[in-house]
Write an enzyme that holds these catalytic residues in place. Sequence first.
Site, mmCIF file in Angstrom:
data_model
loop_
_atom_site.group_PDB
_atom_site.id
_atom_site.type_symbol
_atom_site.label_atom_id
_atom_site.label_comp_id
_atom_site.label_asym_id
_atom_site.label_seq_id
_atom_site.Cartn_x
_atom_site.Cartn_y
_atom_site.Cartn_z
ATOM 1 N N HIS A 56 -9.936 1.609 5.119
ATOM 2 C CA HIS A 56 -9.460 2.572 3.892
ATOM 3 C C HIS A 56 -9.507 2.066 2.026
ATOM 4 O O HIS A 56 -10.564 3.579 2.042
ATOM 5 C CB HIS A 56 -8.259 3.729 4.395
ATOM 6 N N LYS A 123 0.418 5.678 13.885
ATOM 7 C CA LYS A 123 2.140 5.589 14.789
ATOM 8 C C LYS A 123 2.888 6.370 13.443
ATOM 9 O O LYS A 123 2.412 5.789 12.323
ATOM 10 C CB LYS A 123 2.620 4.309 15.568
#
Lengths: 211, 292
Positions: A56, A123
């Site tokens: 990222h 999550k």
Amino acid sequence: MPPLESLVGFIEFRFPAFLAMHPLVAPFTAAKIRALNVGDEVFLTGTVFTGRDAVHKYLHEGGKLPPDINLRDGILYHCGPVTLKDEHGHWKVTAAGPTTSSREEPYQAQIIGDFGVRAVIGKGGMGERTLAACKEYGCVYLHAIGGAAQVLAECVKRVRSVHFMEEFGAPEAIWELEVEAFPAVVTMDSHGNSLHRDVLAHSQAELARRL
Amino acid sequence: MSALLESLIELIRRSSAEIPDDVNEALVRSLESEKKGTIAESAMRIIERNIELAKRKSQPICQDTGSVIFYVTCPVDYDQLTFEEITREAVKEATRKGFLRQNSVDSITGKNDGTNLGLGSPTVHFHQHRSGETEVRLVLKGGGCENVGAQYSLPHEKLHANRDLDGCRRVILDAVLQAQGRGCGPGVLGVCIGGDRATGFEFSKQQFLRMLGDRNPDPTLDALEQDILKTANELGIGPMGFGGRTTLLGVKICAANRVPASYFVSVSYMCWAFRRQGIQLDAASRIARWLY
């Protein structure tokens, strides 16, 4: 009405599609993604690309993807799997649960927009900027069960490729995985709904009454 | 291969692949208590299936095999240096076998050499005692739950938390609220009231060595443990933060002395994938019995 029942009732009222089972099979078109709502349980079949903190940050800073990776209409999985090479030299995924997504909040909205990502699996949920990007570009957040590394590894049928192994190490590399009937729950949809936002608000109010 | 090396690899394997009985019982109760047909129940079912699968396949319950923390209780003349060398060898071998993920990263260069060895990995805490027994306990603590741990300095104005038990209660419950589902709940809290910034967290983590069903011998802390558990489970955060009845499986609290100027409350969170095992070694360093 006791508070907990009210929460369950609240979620059922708010999200009537709750616990509906949805097979979600490649190709992941905008129409299929827009049809999903918070509370839907999906079983995903197709290709997913793992990507976590290092990936990222790299993409956010303008890093380029290798030519054979295309995230358009693709699925990004926040996961650092345990992988072993078998006797024939093929990679095998032996544990592959999701990692906490909130760390990617500074980068996710941009990556969804720039690369045309259709779903992010992780999550713990993500924040308002990601939620807004889901709405704008037609993307959903799929919550996999944290810690369920074995159940989820069983859904990985093949490792197609691995990239950035040298630079980022095995957990942070991009693993291209073929998955079958991978279970996850839509907790942020492309219509501006977030289960995380709602549970936070509810639990905050419940706690305030108990202090 | 030395007997100690073999025992430690087996300790790591079992810790990574099997949930201890006390935690498993709490998870089964939690599954039974969730409302049927909810995503909370569905999450608990997947968790139950995962536990069974990991044990059967002897593979990590969770891919984040976490910080590797050993607690060793040994006789006064025990050779700690040799023990630590063999522990490092065991960690390296367990990683090669896939019981541990390649999980240790150089913080400056970002390099992961795949061995799981480096400063602080693994961590080994030694405690001598006057008995001749040697016991080795191991906790594998994943990063997701470690990240939601929190340390509060009291008084905490925003939370209206003063330097008293009510103040402790407020900040501990705030930690539960802030964690939401991000620590992979339903989880367990280990808390230390007092200590300094380092010992507070150290003691809070040691609480995870207690049996989940035990009761605190100190009546004040016992009451606080029960109260936090009950209150947290009324907040409706639920498994994975999906909304539901079980937010925590247990709360363990200890108190350490502090200096007058400091009043820390350190909260460590352990995910449902509560990996903790222990062995007692015999004279030849073979496994004499399992501790959990």
